[in-house]
Design an enzyme around this catalytic site. Structure first.
Site, PDB file in Angstrom:
ATOM      1  N   ASP A 118      36.306  29.018  38.790  1.00 40.06           N
ATOM      2  CA  ASP A 118      36.600  27.619  39.131  1.00 40.06           C
ATOM      3  C   ASP A 118      35.469  27.120  40.018  1.00 40.06           C
ATOM      4  O   ASP A 118      35.653  26.893  41.222  1.00 40.06           O
ATOM      5  CB  ASP A 118      37.946  27.525  39.841  1.00 40.06           C
ATOM      6  CG  ASP A 118      39.084  27.929  38.925  1.00 40.06           C
ATOM      7  OD1 ASP A 118      39.243  27.310  37.865  1.00 40.06           O
ATOM      8  OD2 ASP A 118      39.802  28.885  39.251  1.00 40.06           O
ATOM      9  N   MET A 139      47.758  31.174  42.139  1.00 40.22           N
ATOM     10  CA  MET A 139      48.991  30.592  41.607  1.00 40.22           C
ATOM     11  C   MET A 139      49.768  31.678  40.845  1.00 40.22           C
ATOM     12  O   MET A 139      50.628  31.365  40.020  1.00 40.22           O
ATOM     13  CB  MET A 139      48.672  29.396  40.704  1.00 40.22           C
ATOM     14  CG  MET A 139      47.984  28.275  41.484  1.00 40.22           C
ATOM     15  SD  MET A 139      48.197  26.649  40.775  1.00 40.22           S
ATOM     16  CE  MET A 139      47.403  26.847  39.211  1.00 40.22           C
ATOM     17  N   HIS A 176      45.612  38.469  37.333  1.00 39.89           N
ATOM     18  CA  HIS A 176      44.802  39.259  36.402  1.00 39.89           C
ATOM     19  C   HIS A 176      43.674  39.899  37.187  1.00 39.89           C
ATOM     20  O   HIS A 176      43.554  39.710  38.415  1.00 39.89           O
ATOM     21  CB  HIS A 176      44.305  38.395  35.243  1.00 39.89           C
ATOM     22  CG  HIS A 176      43.613  37.141  35.675  1.00 39.89           C
ATOM     23  ND1 HIS A 176      42.418  37.156  36.355  1.00 39.89           N
ATOM     24  CD2 HIS A 176      43.965  35.837  35.574  1.00 39.89           C
ATOM     25  CE1 HIS A 176      42.044  35.925  36.619  1.00 39.89           C
ATOM     26  NE2 HIS A 176      42.973  35.096  36.165  1.00 39.89           N
ATOM     27  N   GLN A 186      48.802  19.562  42.353  1.00 42.39           N
ATOM     28  CA  GLN A 186      47.492  19.591  41.687  1.00 42.39           C
ATOM     29  C   GLN A 186      47.622  19.470  40.171  1.00 42.39           C
ATOM     30  O   GLN A 186      46.639  19.560  39.450  1.00 42.39           O
ATOM     31  CB  GLN A 186      46.695  20.835  42.092  1.00 42.39           C
ATOM     32  CG  GLN A 186      47.230  22.149  41.546  1.00 42.39           C
ATOM     33  CD  GLN A 186      46.476  23.346  42.115  1.00 42.39           C
ATOM     34  OE1 GLN A 186      46.607  23.666  43.292  1.00 42.39           O
ATOM     35  NE2 GLN A 186      45.670  24.010  41.293  1.00 42.39           N
ATOM     36  N   ARG A 236      45.806  31.319  31.934  1.00 42.74           N
ATOM     37  CA  ARG A 236      46.128  30.477  30.773  1.00 42.74           C
ATOM     38  C   ARG A 236      45.749  31.129  29.450  1.00 42.74           C
ATOM     39  O   ARG A 236      46.136  30.625  28.401  1.00 42.74           O
ATOM     40  CB  ARG A 236      45.444  29.117  30.895  1.00 42.74           C
ATOM     41  CG  ARG A 236      46.033  28.240  31.988  1.00 42.74           C
ATOM     42  CD  ARG A 236      45.539  26.812  31.910  1.00 42.74           C
ATOM     43  NE  ARG A 236      46.279  25.928  32.800  1.00 42.74           N
ATOM     44  CZ  ARG A 236      45.859  25.518  33.994  1.00 42.74           C
ATOM     45  NH1 ARG A 236      44.695  25.906  34.453  1.00 42.74           N
ATOM     46  NH2 ARG A 236      46.607  24.720  34.739  1.00 42.74           N
ATOM     47  N   SER A 290      41.739  34.448  32.699  1.00 44.56           N
ATOM     48  CA  SER A 290      42.475  33.283  33.190  1.00 44.56           C
ATOM     49  C   SER A 290      43.943  33.483  32.885  1.00 44.56           C
ATOM     50  O   SER A 290      44.294  34.063  31.854  1.00 44.56           O
ATOM     51  CB  SER A 290      41.983  32.024  32.461  1.00 44.56           C
ATOM     52  OG  SER A 290      42.920  30.981  32.603  1.00 44.56           O
ATOM     53  N   HIS A 309      41.767  37.951  39.889  1.00 47.85           N
ATOM     54  CA  HIS A 309      42.389  37.861  41.219  1.00 47.85           C
ATOM     55  C   HIS A 309      42.266  39.197  41.954  1.00 47.85           C
ATOM     56  O   HIS A 309      41.973  39.248  43.146  1.00 47.85           O
ATOM     57  CB  HIS A 309      43.886  37.542  41.093  1.00 47.85           C
ATOM     58  CG  HIS A 309      44.205  36.261  40.395  1.00 47.85           C
ATOM     59  ND1 HIS A 309      44.820  36.214  39.166  1.00 47.85           N
ATOM     60  CD2 HIS A 309      44.000  34.974  40.771  1.00 47.85           C
ATOM     61  CE1 HIS A 309      44.995  34.958  38.810  1.00 47.85           C
ATOM     62  NE2 HIS A 309      44.501  34.181  39.757  1.00 47.85           N
TER      63      HIS A 309
HETATM   64  O1  PAF Z   1      42.635  28.443  41.806  1.00 47.19           O
HETATM   65  C1  PAF Z   1      43.875  28.378  41.954  1.00 47.19           C
HETATM   66  O2  PAF Z   1      44.626  29.230  41.491  1.00 47.19           O
HETATM   67  C2  PAF Z   1      44.462  27.187  42.716  1.00 47.19           C
HETATM   68  O3  PAF Z   1      43.764  26.021  42.456  1.00 47.19           O
HETATM   69  C3  PAF Z   1      44.581  27.452  44.233  1.00 47.19           C
HETATM   70  C4  PAF Z   1      43.205  27.613  44.881  1.00 47.19           C
HETATM   71  C5  PAF Z   1      45.411  28.676  44.495  1.00 47.19           C
HETATM   72  C6  PAF Z   1      45.256  26.251  44.908  1.00 47.19           C
HETATM   73  O4  PAF Z   1      46.530  26.036  44.403  1.00 47.19           O
END
Ligand code: PAF
Length: 281
Positions: A150, A30, A34, A61, A187, A185, A37
């Site tokens: 996650d 999303m 960081h 979501q 956030r 994260s 990712h």
């Molecule tokens: O983990 C995330 O950033 C989101 O849940 C994802 C997998 C990109 C789906 O929107």
């Protein structure tokens, strides 16, 4: 690196790569990238011929009152980071392109979505499973990369891929941490300086649990109590959940044995942080 904005263009690109036999790796994100990712992007680089990173803050979501509008976004910074990591494509569609009409079709998760984060975020995993399915169909990867941070999401996506026969392999990358142990994260930027300092209690709790298991404690309730006490002593920390479940299918367990997931969610102010530990006992 190519920036692709629409699902139609992305699908065309993926088809052309697929025809030449190239293996595509997809890292769904999303944005507001960081190190967590980027480590997935590096893993994808190693295992695949072409790397696509999707950047899409997925409205379906987020529940009512959640942080969809405030979710941090910085596309130009994300593109620069991905360029540096050697990603081939950044797929960054707009909401109107991903959801051009009212959706009638969703991927429903009928178990595992009412536990942990699913309990306080009803509909969240349906939104995740639906957008991830769309991304798989649009980007047509042979491998999909998700973070262990996650944990519930990763377990649900793996199950969805098995249940619906998506023709790809899921790779789950390890949790990447700040120097003091806080899991990275997007956030974390919301935390006040004091909360940021105290948030290290999540990692300390996991270490404590690891020590207890190493000392032979094998009753989940005993470990949960020790962790709960530790977090409750931390200024600003409000527990959402501390749970120990099967690391295979999130079912309840009586004993710490086999693949075990210890998962935490703790709020500091309005910021909800999650972290977890996957043990093989
Ligand atoms: O983990 C995330 O950033 C989101 O849940 C994802 C997998 C990109 C789906 O929107």
């Amino acid at each position: 690196m190519q920036v692709i904005k629409t699902p139609a263009e992305m699908q065309m690109w993926s088809r052309s790569q697929g025809m030449t036999g190239l293996k595509i790796g997809l890292v769904p994100t999303m944005g507001f990238l960081h190190e967590g990712h980027l480590s997935l992007v590096r893993q994808a680089r190693e295992l695949c011929d072409a790397v696509v990173v999707s950047i899409f803050v997925n409205p379906i979501q987020f529940g009512e009152g959640e942080d969809f509008d405030q979710y941090p976004r910085d596309l130009s910074r994300d593109f620069a980071l991905l360029e540096k990591e050697g990603a081939d494509v950044a797929f960054a569609p707009e909401v109107r392109d991903m959801y051009p009409e009212k959706m009638s079709t969703f991927v429903e998760i009928t178990s595992m979505d009412d536990k942990l984060c699913g309990r306080s975020r009803p509909g969240h995993f349906r939104g995740v499973a639906t957008v991830v399915s769309k991304l798989f169909n649009i980007c047509q990867p042979q491998m999909g990369f998700f973070g262990q941070k996650d944990a519930q999401q990763a377990i649900i996506i793996e199950k969805m891929v098995r249940d619906l026969n998506f023709p790809l392999e899921i790779v789950v990358g390890e949790i990447i941490r700040e120097a003091d142990g806080l899991a990275m994260s997007s956030r974390n930027v919301y935390l006040s300086p004091a909360d940021r300092k105290n948030a290290v209690v999540l990692y300390q709790s996991l270490l404590k649990a690891k020590d207890l298991v190493a000392d032979g404690v094998n009753r989940p309730a005993e470990i949960i109590k020790a962790i709960t006490d530790l977090i409750n002593q931390t200024p600003g920390a409000v527990i959402d959940y501390v749970e120990i479940l099967s690391g295979r299918d999130l079912s309840e367990i009586e004993e710490i044995k086999g693949k075990v997931l210890l998962a935490l969610a703790v709020k500091f102010g309005n910021t909800r942080l999650i972290d977890n530990l996957l043990l093989e006992v």
